[in-house]
Design a protein around this motif. Structure first.
Motif, PDB file in Angstrom:
ATOM      1  N   GLU A  39      90.562  61.906 -50.747  1.00  0.00           N
ATOM      2  CA  GLU A  39      91.741  62.481 -51.393  1.00  0.00           C
ATOM      3  C   GLU A  39      92.948  62.540 -50.464  1.00  0.00           C
ATOM      4  O   GLU A  39      94.084  62.315 -50.892  1.00  0.00           O
ATOM      5  CB  GLU A  39      91.394  63.871 -51.925  1.00  0.00           C
ATOM      6  CG  GLU A  39      92.481  64.497 -52.779  1.00  0.00           C
ATOM      7  CD  GLU A  39      92.027  65.780 -53.438  1.00  0.00           C
ATOM      8  OE1 GLU A  39      92.887  66.471 -54.011  1.00  0.00           O
ATOM      9  OE2 GLU A  39      90.815  66.085 -53.387  1.00  0.00           O
ATOM     10  N   ALA A  46     100.801  56.538 -51.936  1.00  0.00           N
ATOM     11  CA  ALA A  46     101.962  56.725 -52.811  1.00  0.00           C
ATOM     12  C   ALA A  46     103.263  56.513 -52.044  1.00  0.00           C
ATOM     13  O   ALA A  46     104.210  55.883 -52.548  1.00  0.00           O
ATOM     14  CB  ALA A  46     101.920  58.113 -53.440  1.00  0.00           C
ATOM     15  N   THR A  66     103.365  57.362 -58.826  1.00  0.00           N
ATOM     16  CA  THR A  66     103.463  58.767 -58.464  1.00  0.00           C
ATOM     17  C   THR A  66     102.150  59.199 -57.824  1.00  0.00           C
ATOM     18  O   THR A  66     101.144  58.488 -57.882  1.00  0.00           O
ATOM     19  CB  THR A  66     103.729  59.623 -59.702  1.00  0.00           C
ATOM     20  OG1 THR A  66     102.602  59.520 -60.588  1.00  0.00           O
ATOM     21  CG2 THR A  66     104.987  59.149 -60.443  1.00  0.00           C
ATOM     22  N   ILE A  67     102.150  60.381 -57.238  1.00  0.00           N
ATOM     23  CA  ILE A  67     100.897  60.891 -56.681  1.00  0.00           C
ATOM     24  C   ILE A  67      99.881  61.104 -57.791  1.00  0.00           C
ATOM     25  O   ILE A  67      98.677  60.905 -57.589  1.00  0.00           O
ATOM     26  CB  ILE A  67     101.135  62.192 -55.873  1.00  0.00           C
ATOM     27  CG1 ILE A  67      99.867  62.585 -55.121  1.00  0.00           C
ATOM     28  CG2 ILE A  67     101.644  63.306 -56.769  1.00  0.00           C
ATOM     29  CD1 ILE A  67      99.404  61.610 -54.090  1.00  0.00           C
ATOM     30  N   GLU A  68     100.351  61.457 -58.993  1.00  0.00           N
ATOM     31  CA  GLU A  68      99.437  61.584 -60.137  1.00  0.00           C
ATOM     32  C   GLU A  68      98.828  60.238 -60.490  1.00  0.00           C
ATOM     33  O   GLU A  68      97.638  60.162 -60.831  1.00  0.00           O
ATOM     34  CB  GLU A  68     100.170  62.179 -61.344  1.00  0.00           C
ATOM     35  CG  GLU A  68     100.581  63.625 -61.194  1.00  0.00           C
ATOM     36  CD  GLU A  68     101.826  63.819 -60.331  1.00  0.00           C
ATOM     37  OE1 GLU A  68     102.065  64.971 -59.912  1.00  0.00           O
ATOM     38  OE2 GLU A  68     102.544  62.813 -60.086  1.00  0.00           O
ATOM     39  N   ASP A  69      99.613  59.171 -60.414  1.00  0.00           N
ATOM     40  CA  ASP A  69      99.086  57.817 -60.651  1.00  0.00           C
ATOM     41  C   ASP A  69      97.989  57.482 -59.642  1.00  0.00           C
ATOM     42  O   ASP A  69      96.965  56.878 -59.993  1.00  0.00           O
ATOM     43  CB  ASP A  69     100.194  56.775 -60.536  1.00  0.00           C
ATOM     44  CG  ASP A  69     101.229  56.876 -61.632  1.00  0.00           C
ATOM     45  OD1 ASP A  69     100.888  57.361 -62.737  1.00  0.00           O
ATOM     46  OD2 ASP A  69     102.384  56.475 -61.389  1.00  0.00           O
ATOM     47  N   GLU A  70      98.211  57.860 -58.392  1.00  0.00           N
ATOM     48  CA  GLU A  70      97.235  57.559 -57.360  1.00  0.00           C
ATOM     49  C   GLU A  70      95.933  58.337 -57.566  1.00  0.00           C
ATOM     50  O   GLU A  70      94.844  57.800 -57.360  1.00  0.00           O
ATOM     51  CB  GLU A  70      97.812  57.863 -55.972  1.00  0.00           C
ATOM     52  CG  GLU A  70      98.894  56.886 -55.542  1.00  0.00           C
ATOM     53  CD  GLU A  70      98.383  55.463 -55.472  1.00  0.00           C
ATOM     54  OE1 GLU A  70      97.635  55.132 -54.534  1.00  0.00           O
ATOM     55  OE2 GLU A  70      98.717  54.675 -56.377  1.00  0.00           O
ATOM     56  N   TYR A  71      96.040  59.583 -58.012  1.00  0.00           N
ATOM     57  CA  TYR A  71      94.826  60.347 -58.317  1.00  0.00           C
ATOM     58  C   TYR A  71      94.062  59.704 -59.470  1.00  0.00           C
ATOM     59  O   TYR A  71      92.825  59.587 -59.418  1.00  0.00           O
ATOM     60  CB  TYR A  71      95.184  61.798 -58.665  1.00  0.00           C
ATOM     61  CG  TYR A  71      95.242  62.705 -57.475  1.00  0.00           C
ATOM     62  CD1 TYR A  71      94.100  63.339 -56.997  1.00  0.00           C
ATOM     63  CD2 TYR A  71      96.446  62.930 -56.796  1.00  0.00           C
ATOM     64  CE1 TYR A  71      94.149  64.175 -55.894  1.00  0.00           C
ATOM     65  CE2 TYR A  71      96.507  63.758 -55.688  1.00  0.00           C
ATOM     66  CZ  TYR A  71      95.357  64.385 -55.240  1.00  0.00           C
ATOM     67  OH  TYR A  71      95.407  65.201 -54.143  1.00  0.00           O
ATOM     68  N   GLU A  72      94.762  59.273 -60.505  1.00  0.00           N
ATOM     69  CA  GLU A  72      94.103  58.619 -61.641  1.00  0.00           C
ATOM     70  C   GLU A  72      93.433  57.317 -61.197  1.00  0.00           C
ATOM     71  O   GLU A  72      92.294  57.026 -61.584  1.00  0.00           O
ATOM     72  CB  GLU A  72      95.117  58.352 -62.749  1.00  0.00           C
ATOM     73  CG  GLU A  72      94.517  57.718 -63.985  1.00  0.00           C
ATOM     74  CD  GLU A  72      95.529  57.504 -65.093  1.00  0.00           C
ATOM     75  OE1 GLU A  72      95.148  56.908 -66.125  1.00  0.00           O
ATOM     76  OE2 GLU A  72      96.702  57.905 -64.941  1.00  0.00           O
ATOM     77  N   HIS A  75      90.226  58.176 -59.154  1.00  0.00           N
ATOM     78  CA  HIS A  75      89.108  58.617 -59.990  1.00  0.00           C
ATOM     79  C   HIS A  75      88.541  57.458 -60.812  1.00  0.00           C
ATOM     80  O   HIS A  75      87.322  57.360 -60.996  1.00  0.00           O
ATOM     81  CB  HIS A  75      89.546  59.765 -60.893  1.00  0.00           C
ATOM     82  CG  HIS A  75      89.695  61.068 -60.173  1.00  0.00           C
ATOM     83  ND1 HIS A  75      88.618  61.753 -59.637  1.00  0.00           N
ATOM     84  CD2 HIS A  75      90.798  61.808 -59.865  1.00  0.00           C
ATOM     85  CE1 HIS A  75      89.045  62.858 -59.048  1.00  0.00           C
ATOM     86  NE2 HIS A  75      90.358  62.911 -59.160  1.00  0.00           N
TER      87      HIS A  75
END
Length: 205
Positions: A39, A46, A66-72, A75
């Motif tokens: 993580e 990003a 975005t950082i949200e894109d990278e988390y998705e 996962h």
């Protein structure tokens, strides 16, 4: 011959990433170490991918994530049984990018995707070392017959890297991808098990 590998449990405990891991191996080469993506790597990815020069040769990324894109993305990769991914770090622990094998196990082959995203670390041989390690892993650990990739014909630095790792040009996809508003050609490269030269790891056994 001993394969340089350790458990990912230390990374799981440190980063609380749970039982599903992207890669079960930590592999060390002459210049880089491959380890699981965790993580804490995602903000770096990003940040680097916000740079158009870094994204230019990455066909799968059209705009800054975005950082949200990278988390998705992270996962999704973790949940994909046909994907094996590592973070690329220098031997002193500096993160520089990532590399993955996209598996087609029924055909005993895989596609490599690699990116040295920290452009301050370009042209230092890190990509070549990482690709060699992953090709070795594909043939020795996964018992594959073929590893292939595609890259833009204009990306001469990448082509030199892949050739050093044993890949040969196999074909050209003409006007295959839009780059900077114009069509560019894509080179298909591959290495077969029968052509593979294993990395010499010395007398470890």
């Amino acid at each position: 011959r001993v394969w340089p590998r350790t458990s990912t449990l230390a990374f799981e405990a440190h980063d609380n990433i749970g039982p599903a891991v992207i890669s079960e191996s930590i592999i060390e080469g002459e210049k880089v170490r491959l380890r699981p993506v965790v993580e804490r790597d995602l903000p770096h990815f990003a940040e680097w991918l916000s740079d158009a020069e870094v994204r230019r040769w990455l066909a799968a990324i059209d705009s800054p994530p975005t950082i949200e894109d990278e988390y998705e993305w992270w996962h999704d990769k973790r949940a994909d049984p046909d994907n094996v991914m590592w973070a690329i770090e220098t031997l002193d622990g500096r993160l520089v990018g990532n590399i993955e094998l996209r598996l087609v196990m029924k055909q005993e082959r895989a596609e490599v995707g690699v990116a040295i995203q920290d452009k301050t670390q370009w042209s230092k041989g890190f990509g070549t070392d990482a690709v060699r390690l992953v090709v070795d892993y594909a043939f020795e650990e996964l018992n594959l017959n073929r590893v292939d990739l595609t890259t833009d014909e204009e990306n001469l630095r990448a082509i030199r890297c892949y050739e050093k790792a044993g890949f040969v040009r196999e074909g050209l996809l003409r006007q295959h991808r839009l780059i900077d508003g114009r069509f560019g050609d894509t080179v298909v490269m591959g290495v077969l098990r029968e052509d593979w030269q294993p990395i010499d790891r010395g007398e470890d056994d």
